[in-house]
Design an enzyme around this catalytic site. Structure first.
Site, mmCIF file in Angstrom:
data_model
loop_
_atom_site.group_PDB
_atom_site.id
_atom_site.type_symbol
_atom_site.label_atom_id
_atom_site.label_comp_id
_atom_site.label_asym_id
_atom_site.label_seq_id
_atom_site.Cartn_x
_atom_site.Cartn_y
_atom_site.Cartn_z
ATOM 1 N N ASN A 252 0.903 -1.166 0.140
ATOM 2 C CA ASN A 252 -0.071 -0.025 -0.062
ATOM 3 C C ASN A 252 0.915 1.346 -0.101
ATOM 4 O O ASN A 252 2.059 0.938 0.265
ATOM 5 C CB ASN A 252 -0.977 -0.155 1.314
ATOM 6 C CG ASN A 252 -1.734 -1.198 1.394
ATOM 7 O OD1 ASN A 252 -2.699 -1.249 0.221
ATOM 8 N ND2 ASN A 252 -1.939 -1.896 2.351
ATOM 9 N N LYS A 253 0.099 2.461 -0.361
ATOM 10 C CA LYS A 253 1.101 3.499 -0.318
ATOM 11 C C LYS A 253 1.493 3.960 1.041
ATOM 12 O O LYS A 253 2.628 4.539 1.328
ATOM 13 C CB LYS A 253 0.260 4.620 -1.324
ATOM 14 C CG LYS A 253 1.006 5.941 -1.435
ATOM 15 C CD LYS A 253 2.193 5.566 -2.419
ATOM 16 C CE LYS A 253 3.118 6.777 -2.751
ATOM 17 N NZ LYS A 253 4.151 6.349 -3.495
#
Length: 347
Positions: free
Chosen positions: A341-342
């Site tokens: 995920n970011k």
């Protein structure tokens, strides 16, 4: 073929760097004032930000005369130890500024007596609010999971940090970096070695990535990008550590990717390593290092025409282009690597 978001964000780096440098150079004096009663620097980071911190550590130690170290956040978040950090400048680096472990560790450092700086792309983030001085990068929104423009703008912020700490360098070199990155993107994209390197890396399961000194963080970042975006085994090592045993893994099935500035005290060793790799029957790919490294490697891509202290702002860019093209060649979407995920939260 549709352009990936990662590729588009690679192209955005010259403008992002120019905005960041213009915004942050006036803040160098704020760093100097905050750090006037400190004697060493503690970097707090994870992932790509940790690789940026490695650059910061070498830059601070080699050009400001201060001791710099990398923090172990678990000392704060898991062991909850009390450490005397009086006389320490704690620098926390996070692209989002929302990673709870990094925010908590910076608060812990302040509670232990450190002065605090944040480097983040999140102006209103918890990390920026927790620091006494916040160096806000101007990367804009980054949508691809692999960090590109947020990483290089972090390097620019750390160059400004070093200037604030009294680095004996010419800040005009930093101002040249955006144009040099722009030139480097165009030159790498048109270079005949790019598709050849990509095709050859697509046929192996692993690669060793090596550099030393101020270029070491670039080697670590490139290895991380190969792992997260291409799903290949990639070992990032200082060439000094590589020669102490792991050199044995380099063979005809495991090439070496070597990074170096075009000048500086670690360049001769990088060239010697390229010759040793090829002498062992393995392929050596070079990024940067001028004609010397290019001549010693099987294939090579040019690096930035920048002095060593600021070269990493451009040195990672050919590697980013290799990774993006390699991911697509392998059938992987470089924008959304599996399992990532970011914003990554750790305990």
């Amino acid at each position: 073929m549709t352009t990936s978001r990662m590729r588009a964000e690679i192209d955005e780096q010259p403008d992002a760097l120019a905005r960041t440098i213009e915004a942050l150079l006036p803040r160098a004096s704020d760093v100097g004032l905050l750090a006037r009663d400190t004697r060493q620097v503690l970097f707090i980071a994870r992932g790509s930000s940790d690789n940026a911190a490695v650059y910061g550590r070498y830059l601070v130690e080699s050009h400001t005369g201060r001791l710099a170290t990398l923090a172990a956040p678990s000392i704060a978040t898991a062991y909850r130890s009390r450490v005397d950090l009086s006389g320490v400048l704690a620098v926390a680096i996070s692209q989002s500024g929302k990673t709870e472990e990094i925010v908590e560790t910076l608060a812990w450092a302040a509670d232990c007596g450190a002065r605090t700086v944040a480097v983040t792309n999140g102006a209103a983030s918890p990390l920026a609010e927790a620091a006494e001085v916040a160096l806000i990068t101007e990367a804009g929104d980054e949508l691809a999971v692999p960090a590109t423009k947020t990483y290089t703008t972090q390097l620019a912020a750390l160059a400004v940090l070093a200037l604030g700490l009294g680095a004996r360098v010419d800040r005009a070199d930093l101002r040249r970096a955006p144009d040099e990155v722009r030139r480097l993107i165009a030159e790498t994209e048109a270079h005949e070695a790019l598709p050849a390197i990509v095709a050859e890396l697509a046929a192996v399961q692993g690669v060793v990535v090596s550099g030393r000194g101020i270029a070491f963080g670039t080697a670590l970042e490139l290895a991380l990008k190969i792992k997260e975006a291409c799903y290949l085994h990639a070992m990032g090592l200082s060439y000094a550590d590589l020669l102490h045993g792991p050199i044995a893994v380099v063979d005809e099935r495991t090439p070496a990717l070597l990074v170096a500035a075009d000048s500086g005290p670690t360049l001769p060793g990088t060239i010697a390593l390229a010759r040793r790799v090829r002498g062992a029957g393995a392929r050596a790919y070079g990024i940067g290092g001028g004609d010397g490294l290019a001549g010693a490697c099987s294939r090579a891509l040019p690096g930035p025409d920048l002095p060593e202290w600021v070269a990493p702002l451009g040195l990672i860019v050919p590697g980013q282009l290799v990774v993006e093209a390699l991911a697509r060649d392998l059938g992987v979407d470089p924008d959304v690597p599996r399992g990532l995920n970011k914003v990554t939260q750790t305990d």
